[in-house]
Design a protein around this motif. Structure first.
Motif, PDB file in Angstrom:
ATOM      1  N   HIS A   7       0.833  -1.198   0.000  1.00  0.00           N
ATOM      2  CA  HIS A   7       0.000   0.000   0.000  1.00  0.00           C
ATOM      3  C   HIS A   7       0.870   1.251   0.000  1.00  0.00           C
ATOM      4  CE1 HIS A   7      -3.519  -2.417   1.558  1.00  0.00           C
ATOM      5  NE2 HIS A   7      -2.494  -3.176   1.938  1.00  0.00           N
ATOM      6  N   LEU A   8       0.375   2.288  -0.685  1.00  0.00           N
ATOM      7  CA  LEU A   8       0.969   3.621  -0.659  1.00  0.00           C
ATOM      8  C   LEU A   8      -0.147   4.623  -0.394  1.00  0.00           C
ATOM      9  CD1 LEU A   8       3.190   3.332  -3.860  1.00  0.00           C
ATOM     10  CD2 LEU A   8       3.980   3.221  -1.489  1.00  0.00           C
ATOM     11  N   ALA A   9       0.091   5.535   0.549  1.00  0.00           N
ATOM     12  CA  ALA A   9      -0.954   6.505   0.877  1.00  0.00           C
ATOM     13  C   ALA A   9      -0.335   7.727   1.530  1.00  0.00           C
ATOM     14  CB  ALA A   9      -1.989   5.888   1.814  1.00  0.00           C
ATOM     15  N   GLU A  10      -1.005   8.857   1.343  1.00  0.00           N
ATOM     16  CA  GLU A  10      -0.683  10.078   2.091  1.00  0.00           C
ATOM     17  C   GLU A  10      -1.423  10.009   3.428  1.00  0.00           C
ATOM     18  OE1 GLU A  10       1.167  12.741   1.129  1.00  0.00           O
ATOM     19  OE2 GLU A  10       1.527  12.344  -1.006  1.00  0.00           O
ATOM     20  N   VAL A  11      -0.695  10.178   4.532  1.00  0.00           N
ATOM     21  CA  VAL A  11      -1.308  10.119   5.860  1.00  0.00           C
ATOM     22  C   VAL A  11      -0.827  11.311   6.674  1.00  0.00           C
ATOM     23  CG1 VAL A  11      -1.381   7.581   5.769  1.00  0.00           C
ATOM     24  CG2 VAL A  11       0.518   8.730   6.920  1.00  0.00           C
ATOM     25  N   PRO A  12      -1.578  11.708   7.704  1.00  0.00           N
ATOM     26  CA  PRO A  12      -1.087  12.776   8.581  1.00  0.00           C
ATOM     27  C   PRO A  12       0.233  12.383   9.226  1.00  0.00           C
ATOM     28  CG  PRO A  12      -3.420  12.327   8.970  1.00  0.00           C
ATOM     29  CD  PRO A  12      -2.922  11.228   8.084  1.00  0.00           C
ATOM     30  N   PRO A  13       1.182  13.307   9.356  1.00  0.00           N
ATOM     31  CA  PRO A  13       2.471  12.968   9.975  1.00  0.00           C
ATOM     32  C   PRO A  13       2.330  12.376  11.372  1.00  0.00           C
ATOM     33  CG  PRO A  13       2.604  15.105   8.907  1.00  0.00           C
ATOM     34  CD  PRO A  13       1.162  14.690   8.857  1.00  0.00           C
ATOM     35  N   THR A  14       1.350  12.839  12.138  1.00  0.00           N
ATOM     36  CA  THR A  14       1.173  12.299  13.486  1.00  0.00           C
ATOM     37  C   THR A  14       0.764  10.824  13.449  1.00  0.00           C
ATOM     38  OG1 THR A  14      -1.088  13.196  13.462  1.00  0.00           O
ATOM     39  CG2 THR A  14       0.623  14.513  14.548  1.00  0.00           C
ATOM     40  N   THR A  15      -0.084  10.466  12.479  1.00  0.00           N
ATOM     41  CA  THR A  15      -0.481   9.061  12.330  1.00  0.00           C
ATOM     42  C   THR A  15       0.712   8.219  11.938  1.00  0.00           C
ATOM     43  OG1 THR A  15      -2.726   9.685  11.677  1.00  0.00           O
ATOM     44  CG2 THR A  15      -1.979   7.486  11.056  1.00  0.00           C
ATOM     45  N   ALA A  16       1.499   8.707  10.974  1.00  0.00           N
ATOM     46  CA  ALA A  16       2.676   7.954  10.538  1.00  0.00           C
ATOM     47  C   ALA A  16       3.659   7.769  11.679  1.00  0.00           C
ATOM     48  CB  ALA A  16       3.346   8.675   9.369  1.00  0.00           C
ATOM     49  N   ALA A  17       3.920   8.840  12.425  1.00  0.00           N
ATOM     50  CA  ALA A  17       4.871   8.744  13.537  1.00  0.00           C
ATOM     51  C   ALA A  17       4.376   7.752  14.587  1.00  0.00           C
ATOM     52  CB  ALA A  17       5.094  10.118  14.151  1.00  0.00           C
ATOM     53  N   ARG A  18       3.079   7.766  14.862  1.00  0.00           N
ATOM     54  CA  ARG A  18       2.536   6.870  15.889  1.00  0.00           C
ATOM     55  C   ARG A  18       2.709   5.402  15.499  1.00  0.00           C
ATOM     56  NH1 ARG A  18      -2.346   4.710  15.937  1.00  0.00           N
ATOM     57  NH2 ARG A  18      -3.176   6.256  14.469  1.00  0.00           N
ATOM     58  N   VAL A  19       2.398   5.055  14.240  1.00  0.00           N
ATOM     59  CA  VAL A  19       2.486   3.651  13.870  1.00  0.00           C
ATOM     60  C   VAL A  19       3.940   3.208  13.682  1.00  0.00           C
ATOM     61  CG1 VAL A  19       0.174   3.517  12.894  1.00  0.00           C
ATOM     62  CG2 VAL A  19       2.084   4.164  11.410  1.00  0.00           C
ATOM     63  N   LEU A  20       4.820   4.140  13.303  1.00  0.00           N
ATOM     64  CA  LEU A  20       6.230   3.783  13.187  1.00  0.00           C
ATOM     65  C   LEU A  20       6.844   3.528  14.556  1.00  0.00           C
ATOM     66  CD1 LEU A  20       7.459   6.297  10.460  1.00  0.00           C
ATOM     67  CD2 LEU A  20       7.108   3.848  10.176  1.00  0.00           C
ATOM     68  N   VAL A  21       6.561   4.418  15.509  1.00  0.00           N
ATOM     69  CA  VAL A  21       7.131   4.261  16.856  1.00  0.00           C
ATOM     70  C   VAL A  21       6.534   3.052  17.563  1.00  0.00           C
ATOM     71  CG1 VAL A  21       7.292   5.329  19.143  1.00  0.00           C
ATOM     72  CG2 VAL A  21       7.714   6.702  17.091  1.00  0.00           C
ATOM     73  N   GLY A  22       5.226   2.843  17.400  1.00  0.00           N
ATOM     74  CA  GLY A  22       4.558   1.739  18.086  1.00  0.00           C
ATOM     75  C   GLY A  22       4.448   0.486  17.252  1.00  0.00           C
ATOM     76  N   HIS A  23       5.304   0.349  16.232  1.00  0.00           N
ATOM     77  CA  HIS A  23       5.168  -0.738  15.268  1.00  0.00           C
ATOM     78  C   HIS A  23       5.270  -2.107  15.920  1.00  0.00           C
ATOM     79  CE1 HIS A  23       6.619  -3.652  12.246  1.00  0.00           C
ATOM     80  NE2 HIS A  23       5.778  -3.015  11.456  1.00  0.00           N
ATOM     81  N   ARG A  24       4.338  -2.980  15.537  1.00  0.00           N
ATOM     82  CA  ARG A  24       4.394  -4.401  15.873  1.00  0.00           C
ATOM     83  C   ARG A  24       4.085  -5.174  14.605  1.00  0.00           C
ATOM     84  NH1 ARG A  24      -0.036  -5.373  20.107  1.00  0.00           N
ATOM     85  NH2 ARG A  24       0.629  -7.528  19.773  1.00  0.00           N
TER      86      ARG A  24
END
Length: 233
Positions: A7-24
């Motif tokens: 998947h490729l998508a434009e997302v809010p930076p806060t959403t991207a940062a949250r899923v990157l930091v909390g990645h599982r």
């Protein structure tokens, strides 16, 4: 039979940062077997550059029990809803080289492909941080080779700091991809990929590394105004 998706998508930076930091890799979503959240980067960009981490441009690679599980995720998950507004391709697994945790149970060979079939390639690596400078020294020329190759219809890379790196490419045919990998074909210095692989064998850049080959099943949505990215056989 399970599927994979990219998947490729434009997302809010806060959403991207949250899923990157909390990645599982497996966050407990029904039918989700493996997931990688990453931020896009520009192939061939300088090693230290804002182009190496584009928080608004999000990439996801995932493995699913079924297409129905993927559909449910895109419809009902908050991050999935962002992805549903972007572009994705659904994939049938064909072949694996190497292994990374979570994808190591995939068979080495699940099917064969004809030389003239469109093909999708995904690499995923966990870098050894002391090897970072050496990795960029050998990897950036390969990035430019893939970026400029006439046989690809989409080629990009993505990262999840500090050490996860992925590439994704769509090729007009298996033979075009193989020519690039093996250093054949036109263009400037076509042997760059083959030379980098020899160097990796000499001293590995990665603690884990895998290359996965897929048959594209279906394409959905738009990426930067484009669709029809996957060639029609």
């Amino acid at each position: 039979m399970g599927i994979h998706s990219f998947h490729l998508a434009e997302v809010p930076p806060t959403t991207a940062a949250r899923v990157l930091v909390g990645h599982r890799n497996d966050p407990g979503t029904a039918g989700l077997q493996h997931i990688e959240h990453l931020s896009l980067m520009t192939l061939g960009a300088p090693a230290i550059s804002l182009e190496r981490l584009q928080l608004r441009r999000h990439a996801v690679f995932a493995q699913w029990e079924s297409e129905a599980a993927l559909d449910d995720y895109l419809a009902g998950d908050p991050v999935g809803q962002h992805l549903a507004r972007g572009w994705h391709v659904r994939l049938e697994f064909v072949r694996r080289w190497g292994a990374v945790t979570g994808l190591h149970r995939l068979p080495l060979n699940a099917d064969t492909m004809d030389d003239d079939e469109p093909v999708v390639a995904v690499t995923l690596a966990h870098l050894k941080l002391p090897q970072l400078a050496r990795f960029f020294r050998w990897g950036r020329p390969v990035e430019r080779l893939v970026r400029d190759h006439p046989g690809q219809t989409l080629a990009l890379a993505a990262v999840r700091p500090p050490r996860t790196f992925s590439t994704f490419s769509v090729w007009e045919s298996v033979s075009a991809m193989r020519d690039m990998v093996e250093g054949r074909g036109g263009g400037q210095a076509p042997e760059r990929h083959a030379r980098a692989m020899v160097e990796r064998e000499r001293e590995d850049f990665h603690s884990e590394f895998t290359t996965l080959r897929f048959r594209p099943l279906s394409e959905h949505g738009f990426w930067q105004g484009r669709n029809g990215i996957v060639p029609t056989p």
